[in-house]
Scaffold this motif. Sequence first.
Motif, PDB file in Angstrom:
ATOM      1  N   ARG A  32       0.827  -1.212   0.000  1.00 25.08           N
ATOM      2  CA  ARG A  32       0.000   0.000   0.000  1.00 25.08           C
ATOM      3  C   ARG A  32       0.859   1.259   0.000  1.00 25.08           C
ATOM      4  O   ARG A  32       0.592   2.222  -0.729  1.00 25.08           O
ATOM      5  N   VAL A  61      -5.572   5.996   2.931  1.00 24.87           N
ATOM      6  CA  VAL A  61      -7.017   5.955   3.164  1.00 24.87           C
ATOM      7  C   VAL A  61      -7.442   6.747   4.394  1.00 24.87           C
ATOM      8  O   VAL A  61      -8.308   7.598   4.326  1.00 24.87           O
ATOM      9  N   ASN A  62      -6.857   6.475   5.542  1.00 21.19           N
ATOM     10  CA  ASN A  62      -7.290   7.161   6.761  1.00 21.19           C
ATOM     11  C   ASN A  62      -6.366   8.319   7.142  1.00 21.19           C
ATOM     12  O   ASN A  62      -6.449   8.846   8.238  1.00 21.19           O
ATOM     13  N   LYS A  63      -5.466   8.680   6.242  1.00 23.00           N
ATOM     14  CA  LYS A  63      -4.532   9.802   6.430  1.00 23.00           C
ATOM     15  C   LYS A  63      -3.559   9.589   7.585  1.00 23.00           C
ATOM     16  O   LYS A  63      -2.941  10.519   8.067  1.00 23.00           O
TER      17      LYS A  63
END
Length: 111
Positions: A32, A61-63
Amino acid sequence: MISIVNLFTEYYFYIDTQNKIKVEHTKIILHRIQDALAIYSTRHPPPDTATGLEPIRFLLVNKELPTDGWDHPLIYQSPADNLPYKLISLGRDGQPGGTSFDADLCSCSLP
Protein backbone atom coordinates in the motif's frame (compact mmCIF):
# COMPACT_ATOMS: atom_id res chain seq x y z
CA MET A 1 -2.24 -35.20 30.94
CA ILE A 2 -3.40 -35.51 27.35
CA SER A 3 -5.69 -32.51 27.67
CA ILE A 4 -2.81 -30.33 28.91
CA VAL A 5 -0.69 -31.38 25.94
CA ASN A 6 -3.62 -30.72 23.59
CA LEU A 7 -4.19 -27.31 25.14
CA PHE A 8 -0.54 -26.38 24.77
CA THR A 9 -0.48 -27.60 21.16
CA GLU A 10 -3.61 -25.64 20.30
CA TYR A 11 -2.18 -22.50 21.93
CA TYR A 12 1.07 -22.89 19.95
CA PHE A 13 -0.82 -23.23 16.65
CA TYR A 14 -3.02 -20.25 17.57
CA ILE A 15 0.04 -18.03 18.21
CA ASP A 16 1.73 -19.34 15.06
CA THR A 17 -1.35 -18.56 12.97
CA GLN A 18 -1.67 -15.09 14.47
CA ASN A 19 1.96 -14.32 13.59
CA LYS A 20 1.48 -15.60 10.02
CA ILE A 21 -1.51 -13.28 9.69
CA LYS A 22 0.60 -10.36 10.98
CA VAL A 23 3.33 -11.09 8.42
CA GLU A 24 0.78 -11.09 5.58
CA HIS A 25 -0.84 -7.91 6.96
CA THR A 26 2.58 -6.23 7.01
CA LYS A 27 3.23 -7.25 3.40
CA ILE A 28 -0.10 -5.68 2.40
CA ILE A 29 0.81 -2.47 4.25
CA LEU A 30 4.20 -2.34 2.53
CA HIS A 31 2.51 -2.73 -0.88
CA ARG A 32 0.00 0.00 0.00
CA ILE A 33 2.77 2.42 0.88
CA GLN A 34 4.70 1.46 -2.27
CA ASP A 35 1.60 2.35 -4.31
CA ALA A 36 1.28 5.70 -2.51
CA LEU A 37 4.98 6.45 -3.10
CA ALA A 38 4.59 5.61 -6.81
CA ILE A 39 1.68 8.06 -7.12
CA TYR A 40 3.54 10.72 -5.13
CA SER A 41 6.66 10.25 -7.28
CA THR A 42 4.80 11.13 -10.48
CA ARG A 43 4.88 14.80 -9.43
CA HIS A 44 7.46 15.04 -6.65
CA PRO A 45 10.90 13.67 -5.91
CA PRO A 46 10.91 10.84 -3.36
CA PRO A 47 10.93 12.03 0.25
CA ASP A 48 14.28 11.96 2.00
CA THR A 49 14.93 9.70 4.98
CA ALA A 50 14.64 12.56 7.50
CA THR A 51 11.23 13.61 6.15
CA GLY A 52 10.08 10.01 6.03
CA LEU A 53 6.63 9.07 4.81
CA GLU A 54 4.92 12.23 6.03
CA PRO A 55 4.50 13.70 2.51
CA ILE A 56 2.42 10.71 1.33
CA ARG A 57 0.02 10.80 4.29
CA PHE A 58 -2.66 12.54 2.19
CA LEU A 59 -2.65 9.59 -0.24
CA LEU A 60 -3.47 7.02 2.43
CA VAL A 61 -7.02 5.96 3.16
CA ASN A 62 -7.29 7.16 6.76
CA LYS A 63 -4.53 9.80 6.43
CA GLU A 64 -2.49 8.04 9.11
CA LEU A 65 0.84 6.37 8.57
CA PRO A 66 0.29 2.65 9.10
CA THR A 67 2.31 0.45 11.39
CA ASP A 68 3.31 -3.15 10.76
CA GLY A 69 1.31 -6.16 11.97
CA TRP A 70 2.86 -5.87 15.43
CA ASP A 71 2.12 -2.13 15.71
CA HIS A 72 5.75 -1.12 15.20
CA PRO A 73 6.45 1.92 13.03
CA LEU A 74 7.80 1.21 9.56
CA ILE A 75 11.26 2.43 8.60
CA TYR A 76 11.65 4.42 5.39
CA GLN A 77 15.05 4.84 3.77
CA SER A 78 15.18 7.23 0.83
CA PRO A 79 16.83 6.30 -2.46
CA ALA A 80 20.59 6.63 -2.61
CA ASP A 81 23.16 5.89 -5.30
CA ASN A 82 20.52 4.92 -7.87
CA LEU A 83 19.06 2.32 -5.52
CA PRO A 84 15.32 2.30 -4.82
CA TYR A 85 13.90 3.37 -1.48
CA LYS A 86 13.35 0.78 1.22
CA LEU A 87 10.40 0.24 3.51
CA ILE A 88 11.29 -1.99 6.43
CA SER A 89 9.35 -3.73 9.17
CA LEU A 90 11.55 -5.02 11.98
CA GLY A 91 9.27 -8.00 12.55
CA ARG A 92 7.69 -9.29 15.73
CA ASP A 93 10.57 -8.35 18.06
CA GLY A 94 11.00 -4.82 16.65
CA GLN A 95 14.78 -5.34 16.46
CA PRO A 96 16.99 -5.48 13.34
CA GLY A 97 17.70 -8.97 12.01
CA GLY A 98 16.13 -12.05 13.47
CA THR A 99 14.64 -15.27 12.16
CA SER A 100 11.15 -16.61 11.65
CA PHE A 101 8.58 -14.03 12.78
CA ASP A 102 11.34 -11.79 14.20
CA ALA A 103 12.93 -11.42 10.74
CA ASP A 104 12.82 -8.05 9.02
CA LEU A 105 10.46 -7.57 6.08
CA CYS A 106 11.73 -5.27 3.36
CA SER A 107 9.86 -3.83 0.39
CA CYS A 108 12.93 -4.65 -1.70
CA SER A 109 12.31 -8.39 -1.26
CA LEU A 110 8.55 -8.45 -1.87
CA PRO A 111 7.16 -9.93 -5.07
